[in-house]
Design a protein around this motif. Sequence first.
Motif, PDB file in Angstrom:
ATOM      1  N   LEU A   1       0.853  -1.183   0.000  1.00  0.00           N
ATOM      2  CA  LEU A   1       0.000   0.000   0.000  1.00  0.00           C
ATOM      3  C   LEU A   1       0.894   1.239   0.000  1.00  0.00           C
ATOM      4  O   LEU A   1       1.868   1.288   0.754  1.00  0.00           O
TER       5      LEU A   1
ATOM      6  N   VAL B   1       0.212   6.027   2.488  1.00  0.00           N
ATOM      7  CA  VAL B   1      -0.614   5.770   3.666  1.00  0.00           C
ATOM      8  C   VAL B   1      -0.448   6.918   4.659  1.00  0.00           C
ATOM      9  O   VAL B   1       0.667   7.395   4.891  1.00  0.00           O
TER      10      VAL B   1
ATOM     11  N   THR C   1      -4.878  -2.187   9.103  1.00  0.00           N
ATOM     12  CA  THR C   1      -5.781  -1.350   8.311  1.00  0.00           C
ATOM     13  C   THR C   1      -5.137   0.013   8.073  1.00  0.00           C
ATOM     14  O   THR C   1      -4.778   0.713   9.014  1.00  0.00           O
TER      15      THR C   1
ATOM     16  N   THR D   1      -5.067   3.922   6.199  1.00  0.00           N
ATOM     17  CA  THR D   1      -5.878   5.028   5.701  1.00  0.00           C
ATOM     18  C   THR D   1      -5.139   5.673   4.539  1.00  0.00           C
ATOM     19  O   THR D   1      -3.962   6.007   4.651  1.00  0.00           O
ATOM     20  N   GLN D   2      -5.846   5.849   3.421  1.00  0.00           N
ATOM     21  CA  GLN D   2      -5.265   6.476   2.242  1.00  0.00           C
ATOM     22  C   GLN D   2      -6.243   7.490   1.656  1.00  0.00           C
ATOM     23  O   GLN D   2      -7.455   7.268   1.672  1.00  0.00           O
TER      24      GLN D   2
ATOM     25  N   VAL E   1     -10.035   6.256   1.975  1.00  0.00           N
ATOM     26  CA  VAL E   1     -10.392   4.841   1.997  1.00  0.00           C
ATOM     27  C   VAL E   1      -9.608   4.107   3.083  1.00  0.00           C
ATOM     28  O   VAL E   1      -8.553   4.566   3.525  1.00  0.00           O
ATOM     29  N   LYS E   2     -10.129   2.975   3.493  1.00  0.00           N
ATOM     30  CA  LYS E   2      -9.452   2.064   4.408  1.00  0.00           C
ATOM     31  C   LYS E   2      -9.042   0.829   3.608  1.00  0.00           C
ATOM     32  O   LYS E   2      -9.867   0.256   2.891  1.00  0.00           O
ATOM     33  N   SER E   3      -7.786   0.417   3.740  1.00  0.00           N
ATOM     34  CA  SER E   3      -7.272  -0.703   2.958  1.00  0.00           C
ATOM     35  C   SER E   3      -6.436  -1.624   3.841  1.00  0.00           C
ATOM     36  O   SER E   3      -5.917  -1.208   4.882  1.00  0.00           O
ATOM     37  N   LYS E   4      -6.303  -2.885   3.391  1.00  0.00           N
ATOM     38  CA  LYS E   4      -5.440  -3.833   4.091  1.00  0.00           C
ATOM     39  C   LYS E   4      -4.686  -4.669   3.068  1.00  0.00           C
ATOM     40  O   LYS E   4      -5.222  -5.007   2.008  1.00  0.00           O
TER      41      LYS E   4
ATOM     42  N   THR F   1      -3.634  -8.024   1.752  1.00  0.00           N
ATOM     43  CA  THR F   1      -4.278  -9.331   1.893  1.00  0.00           C
ATOM     44  C   THR F   1      -3.300 -10.492   1.754  1.00  0.00           C
ATOM     45  O   THR F   1      -3.698 -11.642   1.929  1.00  0.00           O
TER      46      THR F   1
END
Length: 315
Positions: free
Chosen positions: A110, A113, A121, A123-124, A133-136, A138
């Motif tokens: 990611l 950030v 998690t 935040t971007q 958005v919130k991303s992780k 995977t």
Amino acid sequence: MTEVFVVAAGANKLTYEMLTLARSLGEPSAVVLGAPGTAASIKDSLAEYGAAKVYAAEHADLDAYLVAPKAEALAALISEKSPAAVLLPSSQEGKEIAGRVAVALDNGLLTDVSALEADGTATQAVFAGATVVKSKVTKGIPLVTVKANSLTPQAAPAAAELVEVPVAVSDAAKLVSITDQVVEPKGDRPDLAEANIVVSGGRGVGSAEQFSVIEEFADLLGAAVGASRAATDSGFYPHKFQVGQTGTTVSPQLYLAAGISGAIQHRAGMQTSKTIVAVNKDDGAPIFDIADFGVVGDLFKVLPQAGDEIRKSRQ
């Protein structure tokens, strides 16, 4: 406590931000990638902001070639130590190192950030800052590049135990060598990315010669000078001072935008500033939508008058 790697590209504000962020995730360990002696020169600064360890991954080849050797060394260290997360600066070099490491380790990545929670998690801000958005990740561990000025660095002295890391650079990582480096001399003004006050000019300044009004007002406030993309593309000011999505992201205590309409590209690079002041002749300029204080007027009259009042207040 789990170990969190922070790739330190020097002793600077972004490194301190990443160390501060890492403390909320686990035990910060700084990773220094460079020529021999690099880690020792910044060890004390890293200790001040919480680095429990400083991994000195040093070899002459790390600075002799483009980023491939640094990515190779970092990937090997991650494989050996298995940190809970890895934070890198969202600089051109930081992103390329991160991308190469992600491919080498078959790990998610990611970029840009602004916050990272303990569960990974992130935040971007996307679409030029229009959406958060919130991303992780995977696959693998949280491998992220951190956007500058995302948080306020907080000192928390730690041991910063120096750990020497053996580095072996493969021939495949030596395909592009660095033949020359030019370090531009620093001026008397604060660094744009780290300044507490930024005064920026846009297309409304009109010319490179007239940009002196921006410089004079910035010097009066002890501020850094910035410029919009429109101003830099027009040749009014050097591109390295561009503030925006494709330039430098700033988040000062005070941001003054003079002659800047407020296109979304520019707003993406400064809208997190604590206080925004806009000066523009067009009362419908988009910059006023995010400004805390707005002045509808000619910047060539407003800034000199404001400067006179500031000087009077200091007498």
